[in-house]
Design an enzyme around this catalytic site. Sequence first.
Site, PDB file in Angstrom:
ATOM      1  N   GLU A   1       0.830  -1.212   0.000  1.00 45.61           N
ATOM      2  CA  GLU A   1       0.000   0.000   0.000  1.00 45.61           C
ATOM      3  C   GLU A   1       0.864   1.262   0.000  1.00 45.61           C
ATOM      4  O   GLU A   1       0.378   2.339   0.320  1.00 45.61           O
ATOM      5  CB  GLU A   1      -0.948   0.014   1.210  1.00 45.61           C
ATOM      6  CG  GLU A   1      -1.942  -1.128   1.285  1.00 45.61           C
ATOM      7  CD  GLU A   1      -3.051  -1.078   0.233  1.00 45.61           C
ATOM      8  OE1 GLU A   1      -3.046  -0.165  -0.600  1.00 45.61           O
ATOM      9  OE2 GLU A   1      -3.899  -1.987   0.255  1.00 45.61           O
TER      10      GLU A   1
ATOM     11  N   HIS B   1      -2.910   1.659   8.181  1.00 43.87           N
ATOM     12  CA  HIS B   1      -3.978   0.912   7.517  1.00 43.87           C
ATOM     13  C   HIS B   1      -4.136  -0.398   8.276  1.00 43.87           C
ATOM     14  O   HIS B   1      -3.154  -1.093   8.534  1.00 43.87           O
ATOM     15  CB  HIS B   1      -3.621   0.649   6.048  1.00 43.87           C
ATOM     16  CG  HIS B   1      -4.453  -0.436   5.447  1.00 43.87           C
ATOM     17  ND1 HIS B   1      -5.831  -0.376   5.418  1.00 43.87           N
ATOM     18  CD2 HIS B   1      -4.123  -1.632   4.897  1.00 43.87           C
ATOM     19  CE1 HIS B   1      -6.298  -1.479   4.862  1.00 43.87           C
ATOM     20  NE2 HIS B   1      -5.283  -2.261   4.549  1.00 43.87           N
TER      21      HIS B   1
ATOM     22  N   HIS C   1      -7.272  -3.743   9.539  1.00 46.58           N
ATOM     23  CA  HIS C   1      -8.478  -4.481   9.168  1.00 46.58           C
ATOM     24  C   HIS C   1      -9.360  -4.731  10.398  1.00 46.58           C
ATOM     25  O   HIS C   1      -9.458  -5.872  10.855  1.00 46.58           O
ATOM     26  CB  HIS C   1      -8.093  -5.830   8.543  1.00 46.58           C
ATOM     27  CG  HIS C   1      -7.272  -5.752   7.286  1.00 46.58           C
ATOM     28  ND1 HIS C   1      -6.599  -6.846   6.754  1.00 46.58           N
ATOM     29  CD2 HIS C   1      -7.023  -4.723   6.446  1.00 46.58           C
ATOM     30  CE1 HIS C   1      -5.968  -6.485   5.638  1.00 46.58           C
ATOM     31  NE2 HIS C   1      -6.197  -5.198   5.438  1.00 46.58           N
TER      32      HIS C   1
ATOM     33  N   HIS D   1     -12.735  -3.749   3.128  1.00 51.81           N
ATOM     34  CA  HIS D   1     -11.293  -3.992   3.211  1.00 51.81           C
ATOM     35  C   HIS D   1     -10.691  -3.539   4.549  1.00 51.81           C
ATOM     36  O   HIS D   1     -10.092  -4.351   5.250  1.00 51.81           O
ATOM     37  CB  HIS D   1     -10.594  -3.316   2.021  1.00 51.81           C
ATOM     38  CG  HIS D   1      -9.100  -3.449   2.035  1.00 51.81           C
ATOM     39  ND1 HIS D   1      -8.297  -3.066   0.991  1.00 51.81           N
ATOM     40  CD2 HIS D   1      -8.248  -3.898   2.983  1.00 51.81           C
ATOM     41  CE1 HIS D   1      -7.037  -3.288   1.296  1.00 51.81           C
ATOM     42  NE2 HIS D   1      -6.975  -3.786   2.503  1.00 51.81           N
TER      43      HIS D   1
HETATM   44  O1  2HA Z   1      -0.397  -5.003   3.393  1.00 45.67           O
HETATM   45  O2  2HA Z   1      -3.492  -4.983   4.204  1.00 45.67           O
HETATM   46  O3  2HA Z   1      -4.105  -3.828   1.921  1.00 45.67           O
HETATM   47  C1  2HA Z   1      -1.457  -5.835   3.521  1.00 45.67           C
HETATM   48  C2  2HA Z   1      -2.715  -5.128   3.307  1.00 45.67           C
HETATM   49  C3  2HA Z   1      -2.978  -4.591   1.967  1.00 45.67           C
HETATM   50 ZN    ZN Z   2      -5.400  -4.166   3.762  1.00 44.33          ZN
END
Ligand code: 2HA
Ligand code: ZN
Length: 269
Positions: A119, A142, A144, A214
């Site tokens: 990313e 970032h 999840h 995502h």
């Molecule tokens: O790097 O989460 O979106 C791993 C991720 C990509």
């Molecule tokens: Zn990701």
Amino acid sequence: MKSILNNRPLLAEQINEIAEVAGYLWQKGWAERNGGNITVNITDVIDDEIKSLKPISEVIQIGKPLPHLKGCYFFCKGTNKRMRDLARRPMENGSVIRISDDCAGYVIIADNPVKPTSELPSHLSIHDYQISIGSGYKAVLHTHPIDLIALTHNQAFLEKDKLTYLLWSMIPETRAFCPKGLGIIPYKMPGSIELADATVEMLKEYDVVMWEKHGVCSVSENIMEAFDMVDTLSKSAQIYFTAKSMGFEPKGTSMKDMEELRIAFNLPK
Ligand code: 2HA
Ligand code: ZN
């Protein structure tokens, strides 16, 4: 072991904070396998000796020129590396990069030739934008989060600011500590320039944005604050789910109470 962190307490402090947050992401269940990534602009703590270090990689192209990154250094989680490993051994699971003079590529300079996160185009585009507006934001996260991603699987929650108001209304702290709310970006290919561009655009209005089905992307002065905003939003989602699983629709703070809070805490509209 020879490390760029040796005898550099300010740099070591930044990397330790990144490692601490990486550990939280794993403990939260937000970082399966190599999921998520972190980049931090560490240019402020880079000395002349680091500036003269020879590259340990070829020049790698970013995919788009980012003119405000001239002379910048970043710590980046490595592609395919695990957050839980970054937590224990940050310099083996991430690396320090130097942006090339043409601002179109970068080289890795320390400690190991660990290639940065997939990313990176999104992350560096965001850093470029933050520098251009002088926000002082240095960290991009970032991750999840299970609860927040689950909400984006329902079309009803993708409407602009629907989730923002729902989550703000679960507990006053969310309004106070995530005052710009949660922006929503319709699904786009992970790692793509399209996702990078849409994220930069959405961050003009929000500090935390959802990538539909995502994950989230959060920006702040430092990585702990970037984490705290996502953690606060996730807490609200948990309160919502808990009430739903008890069999009722949570009432939520009224707009009147929320407006009072906004004025008392001097929060943006
Ligand atoms: O790097 O989460 O979106 C791993 C991720 C990509
Ligand atoms: Zn990701």
